[in-house]
Scaffold this active site. Sequence first.
Site, PDB file in Angstrom:
ATOM      1  N   ASP A  76     -34.272   4.818   9.028  1.00 47.85           N
ATOM      2  CA  ASP A  76     -33.538   3.881   9.885  1.00 47.85           C
ATOM      3  C   ASP A  76     -33.101   2.657   9.078  1.00 47.85           C
ATOM      4  OD1 ASP A  76     -32.874   2.793  12.754  1.00 47.85           O
ATOM      5  OD2 ASP A  76     -34.087   1.226  11.838  1.00 47.85           O
ATOM      6  N   GLY A 112     -40.295   0.404  23.825  1.00 43.76           N
ATOM      7  CA  GLY A 112     -38.886   0.772  23.711  1.00 43.76           C
ATOM      8  C   GLY A 112     -38.236   0.237  22.452  1.00 43.76           C
ATOM      9  N   GLY A 172     -30.314  -5.745  15.166  1.00 43.63           N
ATOM     10  CA  GLY A 172     -30.367  -5.966  16.612  1.00 43.63           C
ATOM     11  C   GLY A 172     -29.535  -7.162  17.006  1.00 43.63           C
ATOM     12  N   GLU A 227     -37.362   3.963  17.446  1.00 43.57           N
ATOM     13  CA  GLU A 227     -36.315   4.949  17.638  1.00 43.57           C
ATOM     14  C   GLU A 227     -36.836   6.106  18.492  1.00 43.57           C
ATOM     15  OE1 GLU A 227     -32.943   5.226  16.502  1.00 43.57           O
ATOM     16  OE2 GLU A 227     -33.288   3.087  16.325  1.00 43.57           O
ATOM     17  N   VAL A 270     -27.239  -3.249  13.029  1.00 44.35           N
ATOM     18  CA  VAL A 270     -28.061  -3.818  11.949  1.00 44.35           C
ATOM     19  C   VAL A 270     -28.672  -5.130  12.429  1.00 44.35           C
ATOM     20  CG1 VAL A 270     -28.119  -4.675   9.590  1.00 44.35           C
ATOM     21  CG2 VAL A 270     -26.546  -2.821  10.196  1.00 44.35           C
ATOM     22  N   LYS A 277     -29.183   1.409   7.990  1.00 48.26           N
ATOM     23  CA  LYS A 277     -28.668   0.047   8.171  1.00 48.26           C
ATOM     24  C   LYS A 277     -28.159  -0.520   6.855  1.00 48.26           C
ATOM     25  CE  LYS A 277     -31.750  -0.785  12.092  1.00 48.26           C
ATOM     26  NZ  LYS A 277     -32.995  -1.424  12.575  1.00 48.26           N
ATOM     27  N   LYS A 334     -26.314   3.786  15.258  1.00 49.29           N
ATOM     28  CA  LYS A 334     -26.191   3.711  13.802  1.00 49.29           C
ATOM     29  C   LYS A 334     -25.630   4.981  13.180  1.00 49.29           C
ATOM     30  CE  LYS A 334     -30.542   2.624  13.754  1.00 49.29           C
ATOM     31  NZ  LYS A 334     -30.761   2.188  15.154  1.00 49.29           N
ATOM     32  N   ILE A 370     -31.415   0.933  25.199  1.00 49.31           N
ATOM     33  CA  ILE A 370     -30.308   0.042  24.855  1.00 49.31           C
ATOM     34  C   ILE A 370     -29.253   0.040  25.958  1.00 49.31           C
ATOM     35  CG2 ILE A 370     -28.447  -0.414  23.218  1.00 49.31           C
ATOM     36  CD1 ILE A 370     -31.202  -1.061  22.147  1.00 49.31           C
TER      37      ILE A 370
END
Length: 346
Positions: A224, A210, A157, A213, A155, A228, A128, A16
Site C-alpha cells: 500500500d 476501518g 488520506g 485495507e 496518498v 502511494k 489507489k 470510504i
Amino acid sequence: MTQQEIRIALLGLGNIGRHFLHAVLTSRNRLKQWYQLQIKLVAVADSHGAAINKDGFDIAVLLQHKAAGNSAATAPGGRQVDVTEMVPTSDADFLLDAAPSNFKTGEPGLDLERQTLRLGKSVISANKGPIALAYHELNALAEAYGGHLAFSGTVGGGLPVINLLCRELIGARLTRFQGILNSTTNYILTRLTESNNPFIDALKEAEEKGIAETDSMQDVSGKDAAAKLVIIANAALGLHVTLNDVETTGIIGIGLDQIIAARQSDMVIKLVASAIWQQDDYALSVYPRWLSKNDFLASVNGWEMGIEVETDLFETLYAKINERTPTPSASAMLRDVINTVRECTV
C-alpha cells in the site's frame, strides 16, 4: 450567485464511500453558503450491483439501507442498472471511485474511470489501484476529452500530500521525500513500541476501526505504501514507474526483539517510503527504518501519517495528520470535488 448542482456517481459503499456520504450530509449547508454548490447523488454501486436515480437519492435513507445489509442495487428510489451504465445513464458529472484498491488489475474502478473520462466527465478517486497502475493514461484521457482527474485522497488520506507536491512546491526540484504513508502499519509499530502488544491484536484493531485495507496484507507487506509512492513519483515527480520499480519490504518480519533493541538504542522503527534524488534519477523504496527519536518522522505515531520534503527552493517542509477514522480520507474526495468545480468555473 447562482447555485450549481453537481451530479455524482459513487462507486463503492465501504468505509470510504459511506464516510464520504456522511461528509456530504454534514457539510450540505456550508457547501451552499460558501461555494454555492449542491451535491446530488444520482448513481451508486457496490460489489453487489448498481442503481441510478436521476432525481437524486436520499443519502440518509441510502445509508440506512446499506447499514441494514442491503445492496446498492436495491437502493430506495433507484432503478437497477449494470455498473457500466451508471455514469452515462444517470447523466452524472463526476465519478467518485471509492472501491477497494486492486494493485493487479485496478478493477473495478479502472475501466469505469476510463469510461467516465472518455465521456468528458471528471473522476475523483480515493482508489489507489487505478492511479498507481495507469496514472499517465488516465491523465491523458482527461486532457484529451476535457474532463478532470483528481486523487488527493489516494496518498496521505486527508493530508494533502499530492496537492502540496504538485501545486505548492511548483518550480522546485524535490531532492528528498520521506513519508509514513500507511497509518495501519504505523499504528501497529507504535503499539508494539509502547506496550509490546502482539502484532495480530494491533492489526485486528486497525481492521475493526476501518483504517486497514480490505486486504490487510497490502498494508503489512508494504505494498500500500509502495503504491502511494508510485502515485507520488508519477504525478509529482514526472516519472513513469510501476510497483516493480519500488524496492519494498514490509513489517511482517519485525519481531519484539527488534522493537526492544531499537528502544534500548533510543530509536524507533517506522515503515518509511522514500524518493531520493541521486545524480539524475530518483531511488524509490519502502522499508522499515530505525530512526532517532529526534527525527521528525519518529514523532509520527499511532494513527498519524507524515511527510518530510526537501527541495532546492523551499528547503525542508514537515507535515502530518492524525487520522483516527476513515473520515479524513473520505473527505479528501469532497475536497477534490470542490476544488475541481471551482477551478473549472473561475
